[in-house]
Motif scaffolding. Structure first.
Motif, PDB file in Angstrom:
ATOM      1  N   ASN A 482     -26.213  -4.939  -5.010  1.00  0.00           N
ATOM      2  CA  ASN A 482     -25.773  -6.565  -5.228  1.00  0.00           C
ATOM      3  C   ASN A 482     -24.132  -6.574  -4.885  1.00  0.00           C
ATOM      4  O   ASN A 482     -23.417  -5.935  -5.726  1.00  0.00           O
ATOM      5  CB  ASN A 482     -26.066  -6.810  -6.722  1.00  0.00           C
ATOM      6  CG  ASN A 482     -27.175  -6.906  -7.110  1.00  0.00           C
ATOM      7  OD1 ASN A 482     -28.040  -8.129  -6.777  1.00  0.00           O
ATOM      8  ND2 ASN A 482     -28.129  -5.995  -7.655  1.00  0.00           N
ATOM      9  N   TRP A 483     -23.787  -7.239  -3.843  1.00  0.00           N
ATOM     10  CA  TRP A 483     -22.798  -7.349  -3.295  1.00  0.00           C
ATOM     11  C   TRP A 483     -22.170  -8.770  -3.168  1.00  0.00           C
ATOM     12  O   TRP A 483     -23.056  -9.763  -2.840  1.00  0.00           O
ATOM     13  CB  TRP A 483     -22.422  -6.599  -2.134  1.00  0.00           C
ATOM     14  CG  TRP A 483     -22.591  -4.960  -2.144  1.00  0.00           C
ATOM     15  CD1 TRP A 483     -23.639  -4.154  -1.769  1.00  0.00           C
ATOM     16  CD2 TRP A 483     -21.670  -4.125  -2.456  1.00  0.00           C
ATOM     17  NE1 TRP A 483     -23.431  -2.895  -1.966  1.00  0.00           N
ATOM     18  CE2 TRP A 483     -22.526  -2.785  -2.382  1.00  0.00           C
ATOM     19  CE3 TRP A 483     -20.353  -3.992  -2.986  1.00  0.00           C
ATOM     20  CZ2 TRP A 483     -21.456  -1.521  -2.525  1.00  0.00           C
ATOM     21  CZ3 TRP A 483     -19.500  -2.699  -3.065  1.00  0.00           C
ATOM     22  CH2 TRP A 483     -20.181  -1.607  -3.026  1.00  0.00           C
ATOM     23  N   MET A 484     -20.649  -9.113  -3.337  1.00  0.00           N
ATOM     24  CA  MET A 484     -20.220 -10.121  -2.457  1.00  0.00           C
ATOM     25  C   MET A 484     -19.590  -9.524  -1.387  1.00  0.00           C
ATOM     26  O   MET A 484     -18.879  -8.487  -1.450  1.00  0.00           O
ATOM     27  CB  MET A 484     -19.267 -10.833  -3.498  1.00  0.00           C
ATOM     28  CG  MET A 484     -19.970 -11.448  -4.646  1.00  0.00           C
ATOM     29  SD  MET A 484     -21.106 -12.909  -4.204  1.00  0.00           S
ATOM     30  CE  MET A 484     -19.888 -14.195  -3.672  1.00  0.00           C
ATOM     31  N   VAL A 485     -19.574 -10.015  -0.140  1.00  0.00           N
ATOM     32  CA  VAL A 485     -19.306  -9.750   1.069  1.00  0.00           C
ATOM     33  C   VAL A 485     -18.309 -10.743   1.723  1.00  0.00           C
ATOM     34  O   VAL A 485     -18.738 -11.877   1.694  1.00  0.00           O
ATOM     35  CB  VAL A 485     -20.271  -9.019   1.944  1.00  0.00           C
ATOM     36  CG1 VAL A 485     -19.976  -8.798   3.419  1.00  0.00           C
ATOM     37  CG2 VAL A 485     -20.846  -7.966   1.137  1.00  0.00           C
ATOM     38  N   ILE A 486     -17.130 -10.474   2.326  1.00  0.00           N
ATOM     39  CA  ILE A 486     -16.691 -11.401   3.165  1.00  0.00           C
ATOM     40  C   ILE A 486     -15.962 -10.717   4.421  1.00  0.00           C
ATOM     41  O   ILE A 486     -15.549  -9.555   4.348  1.00  0.00           O
ATOM     42  CB  ILE A 486     -15.290 -12.074   2.301  1.00  0.00           C
ATOM     43  CG1 ILE A 486     -14.875 -13.217   3.317  1.00  0.00           C
ATOM     44  CG2 ILE A 486     -14.388 -11.066   2.025  1.00  0.00           C
ATOM     45  CD1 ILE A 486     -14.291 -14.166   2.187  1.00  0.00           C
ATOM     46  N   LEU A 555     -17.501  -6.505  -2.740  1.00  0.00           N
ATOM     47  CA  LEU A 555     -17.183  -6.186  -3.931  1.00  0.00           C
ATOM     48  C   LEU A 555     -18.289  -6.505  -4.871  1.00  0.00           C
ATOM     49  O   LEU A 555     -19.350  -6.920  -4.542  1.00  0.00           O
ATOM     50  CB  LEU A 555     -16.559  -7.618  -4.166  1.00  0.00           C
ATOM     51  CG  LEU A 555     -15.749  -7.710  -5.730  1.00  0.00           C
ATOM     52  CD1 LEU A 555     -14.728  -8.433  -5.869  1.00  0.00           C
ATOM     53  CD2 LEU A 555     -16.545  -8.558  -6.865  1.00  0.00           C
ATOM     54  N   ALA A 556     -18.335  -5.359  -5.879  1.00  0.00           N
ATOM     55  CA  ALA A 556     -19.431  -5.208  -6.971  1.00  0.00           C
ATOM     56  C   ALA A 556     -18.992  -5.095  -8.232  1.00  0.00           C
ATOM     57  O   ALA A 556     -17.769  -4.679  -8.590  1.00  0.00           O
ATOM     58  CB  ALA A 556     -20.197  -3.988  -6.502  1.00  0.00           C
ATOM     59  N   GLU A 557     -19.786  -5.568  -9.407  1.00  0.00           N
ATOM     60  CA  GLU A 557     -19.424  -5.347 -10.808  1.00  0.00           C
ATOM     61  C   GLU A 557     -20.387  -4.845 -11.335  1.00  0.00           C
ATOM     62  O   GLU A 557     -21.610  -5.045 -11.332  1.00  0.00           O
ATOM     63  CB  GLU A 557     -19.031  -6.732 -11.468  1.00  0.00           C
ATOM     64  CG  GLU A 557     -17.743  -7.509 -10.676  1.00  0.00           C
ATOM     65  CD  GLU A 557     -17.297  -8.881 -11.033  1.00  0.00           C
ATOM     66  OE1 GLU A 557     -16.064  -9.292 -11.197  1.00  0.00           O
ATOM     67  OE2 GLU A 557     -18.179  -9.713 -11.739  1.00  0.00           O
TER      68      GLU A 557
END
Ligand SMILES: [Zn+2]
Length: 642
Positions: A482-486, A555-557
């Motif tokens: 699970n990532w947020m990507v930019i 970004l991952a948490e």
């Protein structure tokens, strides 16, 4: 490079010695009798035959009474007889049953005398001599040959010819959607009719055959998937495609939306242009290869010379397949027929692409000297586990035997020359023969538990560091999926340029990226854990132009029940900079291919939520990231972004 006087001086006496000694250009002379030993080693290999179209023994026996000498000239020799006569009518009469055998022989004989010197022409002569004790096929022997062919057509023929005489342990049949006698055969299946989309009525036929109602492209692909699953249930060991008979082998990338649109137009009865049809066919071919990957099946593709008289050879150039091969790196492609006449092109493909094999089926009878010339070259250019040296490619069983004789002669001849010249030792030569006539085929088709996959490497099974790495590596546990990507952002001067996403995380922010504004996207990877930036950014204006350099952020948490030390494994393409809770824990600029568990980092995680930010640079070509957390307590929880 620096120059060391001391090491230079140490070299001098050696140089002097060499200049006084005789230069030996042949590293090692073979021992007497090597040629005979190589021949007998090649003859004793139990071949795994990669390609046949054999009729069943029952079918052969049922036609016994109708057979005569022409039986040995069916299939390929018939094509050279046609070429020699330039008369399809005369050939039709020779192979028909309306005239007496004597009359047909008289028509046949002049053209046979013209084509008996071709590879196809040699085959019946070997059969007559070796299997029927008739040293030549002539006006005085053809009737006896006919009689012997009829007499031999009884139960046990296949066992005699394939096993006893040809020493073929197994053959891969290309014979449709059925199972074959397992004591002789495995089989592959074709799905070319799915690819050759041409009209709404062709789609309707497929709908009827598969029982799937087809309203759109997704339904069509579902029908294809069902058909492949049926093949898997019949234990097919691969997929075969022979589309070089129908169209070019160049399969471009057509995007799914365009394909959906074209398919809808086709179903509505509209006549699509040639280019539009081709795009649609290309799209379905890529999906078929996806299925080959899903079911772990190799794909055999016809390249080079087509059977029959009057095909377009340029359609079949194996280099047309480059894009298809590159798009499916995990699928093994067996390129058929030694690519005749594109042997050099085939060498380049098999050398460059780890997933390409050269399959020499049919080539020994197309031209023995081509096969010999290129086998010489392929042994020098392509790893010996990627050459398959025999496929009989015949419907008549005796012809398979003769073909195997010719193929063994070629393999032995090449290896003898390689050993004679000192290129290979005798032992190396015999090892190559075993690989290319047998072992490689077992591995490609995953027969008898053989494979070239790393699972079979003994060192990965023995306890030790490598085994520990392998156990981690082959599992899908622990990947951050699970990532947020930019991105993409400009490459600038590299990883240490400070770009806005590393100052503060705000999922709603918008920044200036490469060629256009960019925003954070939520991405969930597949089980493999691969984050593929090129596919995520595929709509970006620069990426579309093929300008693939830049920077990406992921970004991952994750939440830990306690503060502790764990390991993080990393694979990135290319270099990366990593922050854990705003502290830099990794910073490395380099060019590399991404694979999971390439590097291991010791990291310290805090109790509660942790934030991991990875900046990945791309110097060109592929662009990806794998991150895995190796937590012995297996308690770490990943944030699923909304
Ligand atoms: Zn074939």
């Amino acid at each position: 490079m620096s120059f060391h006087l001391k090491s230079f001086l140490l070299c001098v006496p050696v140089l002097l010695n060499v200049s006084q000694a005789q230069i030996r250009t042949v590293p090692c002379l073979p021992e007497n009798g090597f040629a005979e030993r190589i021949r007998s080693a090649v003859d004793s290999v139990w071949i795994v035959d990669t390609h046949e179209h054999l009729e069943t023994e029952e079918a052969r026996i049922s036609r016994a009474a109708d057979l005569d000498f022409t039986h040995l000239f069916r299939h390929y020799a018939l094509e050279d007889l046609t070429s020699a006569s330039n008369s399809y009518d005369i050939i039709g009469v020779i192979f028909g049953s309306d005239f007496s055998e004597q009359e047909r022989w008289q028509l046949f004989e002049p053209y046979f005398s013209a084509m008996r010197s071709t590879g196809y022409g040699r085959v019946p002569l070997i059969v007559a001599n070796d299997l029927y004790g008739i040293s030549d096929i002539t006006t005085t022997t053809y009737e006896e040959l006919s009689q012997q062919i009829r007499q031999a057509s009884k139960p046990g023929l296949y066992r005699d010819v394939l096993k006893k005489r040809a020493r073929i342990e197994l053959s891969i049949q290309d014979g449709g959607h059925q199972q074959f006698d397992p004591q002789f055969f495995h089989h592959v299946e074709r799905f070319d009719d799915f690819i050759m989309l041409s009209s709404a009525s062709a789609v309707e036929l497929i709908a009827q055959r598969t029982g799937v109602s087809i309203q759109n492209l997704d339904d069509y692909l579902a029908a294809l998937r069902e058909a492949v699953i049926s093949g898997v249930e019949r234990k097919m060991v691969g997929i075969k495609s022979a589309l070089a008979y129908n169209r070019t082998l160049a399969y471009g990338n057509c995007d799914p939306e365009q394909a959906q649109q074209l398919f809808a137009e086709l179903l509505s009865g509209k006549n699509l242009s040639f280019d539009a049809l081709k795009s649609l066919q290309d799209f379905v071919m890529h999906r078929l290869v996806d299925l080959a990957e899903e079911f772990d099946l190799p794909i055999q593709i016809h390249t080079g010379l087509q059977a029959g008289n009057g095909n377009i050879i340029t359609n079949s150039n194996p280099t047309h397949l480059t894009q298809l091969i590159m798009s499916h790196p995990r699928v093994d492609f067996c390129l058929f027929h030694g690519g005749y006449p594109y042997g050099g092109e085939l060498a380049v493909l098999a050398k460059n692409f780890p997933n390409v094999y050269i399959d020499m089926c049919w080539s020994a009878i197309i031209s023995p000297s081509y096969s010999k010339r290129y086998l010489h070259e392929w042994i020098e250019t392509v790893p010996a586990n990627k050459i398959l040296a025999f496929g009989g490619d015949y419907s008549v069983v005796e012809l398979v035997y003769a073909h195997s004789v010719m193929a063994r002669r070629i393999v032995a001849g090449v290896l003898i020359e390689k050993v004679e010249s000192g290129y290979l030792t005798e032992k190396e030569g015999i090892a190559v023969a075993n690989r290319i006539l047998r072992q490689n085929a077992l591995e490609v088709f995953h027969l008898q538990g053989q494979t070239r996959k790393p699972d079979s490497l003994a060192v990965l099974q023995r306890s030790g560091n490598l085994q520990q790495w392998w156990q981690i590596h082959r599992s899908t546990e622990g990947f951050i999926r699970n990532w947020m990507v930019i991105g993409p952002f400009e490459f600038g001067s590299g990883l240490n340029d400070v770009l806005p996403p590393e100052r503060k995380f705000d999922p709603s922010s918008k920044f200036t990226g490469r060629g256009e504004d960019v925003t954070w996207q939520k991405i969930v990877t597949g089980e493999s854990g691969e984050l593929n930036f090129l596919s995520i950014f595929q709509k970006n204006v620069k990426i579309k132009q093929g300008d693939l350099t830049g920077m990406a952020y992921a970004l991952a948490e994750f939440k830990s029940a306690k503060e502790k030390d764990i390991k993080l494994s990393l694979g990135s393409n290319d270099g990366a900079k990593i922050w854990l809770n705003d502290e830099v824990i990794y910073n490395r600029h380099l060019g590399r291919r991404a694979f999971a568990d390439n590097e291991f980092l010791d990291i310290h995680v805090k109790k509660g939520w942790n934030r991991l930010l990875v900046k990945v640079e791309n110097l060109g070509a592929s662009w990806g990231l794998y991150v895995r957390l190796i937590d012995p307590d297996a308690e770490i929880e990943m944030r699923e972004f909304k």
